[in-house]
Design a protein around this motif. Sequence first.
Motif, PDB file in Angstrom:
ATOM      1  N   SER A  10     -12.437 -11.197  -5.006  1.00 54.98           N
ATOM      2  CA  SER A  10     -11.666 -12.411  -5.273  1.00 54.98           C
ATOM      3  C   SER A  10     -11.077 -12.329  -6.666  1.00 54.98           C
ATOM      4  N   TYR A  11      -9.908 -12.919  -6.803  1.00 47.87           N
ATOM      5  CA  TYR A  11      -9.228 -12.958  -8.093  1.00 47.87           C
ATOM      6  C   TYR A  11      -9.311 -14.375  -8.626  1.00 47.87           C
ATOM      7  N   ASN A  12      -9.546 -14.483  -9.923  1.00 48.99           N
ATOM      8  CA  ASN A  12      -9.509 -15.805 -10.543  1.00 48.99           C
ATOM      9  C   ASN A  12      -8.086 -16.098 -10.959  1.00 48.99           C
ATOM     10  N   PRO A  40      -0.507  -8.179   8.016  1.00 44.86           N
ATOM     11  CA  PRO A  40       0.663  -8.794   7.394  1.00 44.86           C
ATOM     12  C   PRO A  40       0.703  -8.615   5.876  1.00 44.86           C
ATOM     13  N   SER A  41       1.875  -8.810   5.315  1.00 47.71           N
ATOM     14  CA  SER A  41       2.048  -8.741   3.867  1.00 47.71           C
ATOM     15  C   SER A  41       1.107  -9.748   3.200  1.00 47.71           C
ATOM     16  N   GLY A  42       0.402  -9.282   2.180  1.00 49.58           N
ATOM     17  CA  GLY A  42      -0.517 -10.160   1.458  1.00 49.58           C
ATOM     18  C   GLY A  42      -1.903 -10.240   2.078  1.00 49.58           C
ATOM     19  N   SER A  43      -2.161  -9.470   3.143  1.00 49.91           N
ATOM     20  CA  SER A  43      -3.465  -9.556   3.823  1.00 49.91           C
ATOM     21  C   SER A  43      -4.559  -8.790   3.084  1.00 49.91           C
ATOM     22  N   GLY A  44      -4.184  -7.976   2.091  1.00 50.57           N
ATOM     23  CA  GLY A  44      -5.206  -7.306   1.276  1.00 50.57           C
ATOM     24  C   GLY A  44      -5.277  -5.798   1.459  1.00 50.57           C
ATOM     25  N   LYS A  45      -4.271  -5.196   2.106  1.00 52.85           N
ATOM     26  CA  LYS A  45      -4.327  -3.753   2.413  1.00 52.85           C
ATOM     27  C   LYS A  45      -4.357  -2.895   1.136  1.00 52.85           C
ATOM     28  N   THR A  46      -3.419  -3.166   0.235  1.00 52.97           N
ATOM     29  CA  THR A  46      -3.381  -2.390  -1.014  1.00 52.97           C
ATOM     30  C   THR A  46      -4.653  -2.638  -1.820  1.00 52.97           C
ATOM     31  N   THR A  47      -5.092  -3.889  -1.839  1.00 53.64           N
ATOM     32  CA  THR A  47      -6.325  -4.214  -2.570  1.00 53.64           C
ATOM     33  C   THR A  47      -7.496  -3.409  -2.021  1.00 53.64           C
ATOM     34  N   LEU A  48      -7.603  -3.315  -0.690  1.00 49.78           N
ATOM     35  CA  LEU A  48      -8.709  -2.559  -0.089  1.00 49.78           C
ATOM     36  C   LEU A  48      -8.655  -1.085  -0.513  1.00 49.78           C
ATOM     37  N   PHE A  90       0.468   6.022  -3.541  1.00 47.91           N
ATOM     38  CA  PHE A  90       0.645   4.610  -3.890  1.00 47.91           C
ATOM     39  C   PHE A  90       1.880   4.030  -3.207  1.00 47.91           C
ATOM     40  N   GLN A  91       1.791   2.740  -2.887  1.00 45.91           N
ATOM     41  CA  GLN A  91       2.916   2.052  -2.249  1.00 45.91           C
ATOM     42  C   GLN A  91       4.177   2.164  -3.120  1.00 45.91           C
ATOM     43  N   PHE A  92       3.998   2.101  -4.443  1.00 43.56           N
ATOM     44  CA  PHE A  92       5.163   2.187  -5.329  1.00 43.56           C
ATOM     45  C   PHE A  92       5.112   3.467  -6.171  1.00 43.56           C
TER      46      PHE A  92
HETATM   47  N1  LIG Z   1      -4.373  -8.751  -9.785  1.00 45.11           N
HETATM   48  C1  LIG Z   1      -4.260  -9.773  -8.923  1.00 45.11           C
HETATM   49  N2  LIG Z   1      -4.498 -11.041  -9.307  1.00 45.11           N
HETATM   50  C2  LIG Z   1      -4.423 -12.078  -8.454  1.00 45.11           C
HETATM   51  N3  LIG Z   1      -4.090 -11.933  -7.148  1.00 45.11           N
HETATM   52  C3  LIG Z   1      -3.841 -10.710  -6.696  1.00 45.11           C
HETATM   53  C4  LIG Z   1      -3.909  -9.550  -7.540  1.00 45.11           C
HETATM   54  N4  LIG Z   1      -3.613  -8.455  -6.799  1.00 45.11           N
HETATM   55  C5  LIG Z   1      -3.367  -8.907  -5.551  1.00 45.11           C
HETATM   56  N5  LIG Z   1      -3.511 -10.242  -5.482  1.00 45.11           N
HETATM   57  C6  LIG Z   1      -3.309 -11.071  -4.280  1.00 45.11           C
HETATM   58  O1  LIG Z   1      -4.049 -10.492  -3.233  1.00 45.11           O
HETATM   59  C7  LIG Z   1      -3.367 -10.657  -1.997  1.00 45.11           C
HETATM   60  C8  LIG Z   1      -3.322  -9.324  -1.270  1.00 45.11           C
HETATM   61  O2  LIG Z   1      -2.454  -8.432  -1.968  1.00 45.11           O
HETATM   62  P1  LIG Z   1      -2.211  -6.947  -1.470  1.00 45.11           P
HETATM   63  O3  LIG Z   1      -1.289  -6.311  -2.428  1.00 45.11           O
HETATM   64  O4  LIG Z   1      -3.531  -6.281  -1.253  1.00 45.11           O
HETATM   65  O5  LIG Z   1      -1.511  -7.200  -0.061  1.00 45.11           O
HETATM   66  P2  LIG Z   1      -0.910  -6.157   0.990  1.00 45.11           P
HETATM   67  O6  LIG Z   1      -1.605  -6.399   2.295  1.00 45.11           O
HETATM   68  O7  LIG Z   1      -0.965  -4.781   0.433  1.00 45.11           O
HETATM   69  O8  LIG Z   1       0.606  -6.655   1.119  1.00 45.11           O
HETATM   70  P3  LIG Z   1       1.973  -5.811   1.339  1.00 45.11           P
HETATM   71  O9  LIG Z   1       2.036  -5.484   2.816  1.00 45.11           O
HETATM   72  O10 LIG Z   1       3.030  -6.784   0.948  1.00 45.11           O
HETATM   73  O11 LIG Z   1       1.932  -4.595   0.475  1.00 45.11           O
HETATM   74  C9  LIG Z   1      -2.012 -11.230  -2.321  1.00 45.11           C
HETATM   75  O12 LIG Z   1      -2.030 -12.596  -1.999  1.00 45.11           O
HETATM   76  C10 LIG Z   1      -1.887 -11.041  -3.802  1.00 45.11           C
HETATM   77  O13 LIG Z   1      -1.157 -12.060  -4.392  1.00 45.11           O
END
Ligand SMILES: Nc1ncnc2c1ncn2[C@@H]1O[C@H](COP(=O)(O)OP(=O)(O)OP(=O)(O)O)[C@@H](O)[C@H]1O
Length: 222
Positions: A10-12, A40-48, A90-92
């Motif tokens: 979780s992010y603060n 979907p976009s924003g679901s957390g894939k890159t974060t994982l 990396f995605q970018f």
């Molecule tokens: N450093 C951060 N601080 C706060 N929120 C973050 C941070 N990094 C990611 N998030 C939030 O975490 C959620 C998931 O982001 P993430 O980049 O993992 O999505 P994604 O599934 O890879 O999306 P996409 O398909 O658009 O690449 C988003 O709502 C994003 O705003």
Amino acid sequence: MLSCKKIYKSYNTTNMGSNTVIDNVDLTIQKGELIALKGPSGSGKTTLLNLISGLDNITSGEIIFENHNLTLMNNDELSYFRNKNIGIIFQFFNLLNDLTVIENISMPLLLRGVSRKTAYNKALELVKELDLVERENYKTSLLSGGESQKVAIARSLITEPRIILADEPTGNLDAENTEKIIKLLINSCKAFNSSLLIVSHDENIIKHFNTVYKLDSGKLSS
Ligand SMILES: Nc1ncnc2c1ncn2[C@@H]1O[C@H](COP(=O)(O)OP(=O)(O)OP(=O)(O)O)[C@@H](O)[C@H]1O
Ligand SMILES: [Mg+2]
């Protein structure tokens, strides 16, 4: 080989309190296993992917790679671990744009202390395979999106990593290059007996994978 146990992230965010992005995910990746991840976009894939590679810290849970607990490693140990075991696309891209194509691709081997000659020769093989020969001495700031993507892919393969984490690695490529790249990734993983976790929305990619997981609001399902 790799197992994520009940991981949370979780992010603060200052005004909205905390935001759970990865929610109780259990994920096991076997040696040589090829997995696609959609959502979907924003679901957390890159974060994982960032959590698995130790580029970002989990809030709770455990990530174990063979007998190593990533959660307990410091930054130096994580850098060493990544260079030794993980290839990240990396995605970018995250290329070093002051350096040339060959220098970018060689970098993971140079960081391991491999000689420049050996590293460049290996990079050159990948440059040929990815049709980048004419761009070999270009700084990567001068490349198109698709060319940059190919450099990022080559850089991830050069170390023959144990696991490749690929974040939409064909998002900038046309259909013909997409097919070529996906075959290169899959064949390389088979040759190295490496695992692959690939994020994609593209059905032309997903069809190549028997194991497909989905992330939705940080929850993983199959
Ligand atoms: N450093 C951060 N601080 C706060 N929120 C973050 C941070 N990094 C990611 N998030 C939030 O975490 C959620 C998931 O982001 P993430 O980049 O993992 O999505 P994604 O599934 O890879 O999306 P996409 O398909 O658009 O690449 C988003 O709502 C994003 O705003
Ligand atoms: Mg993403």
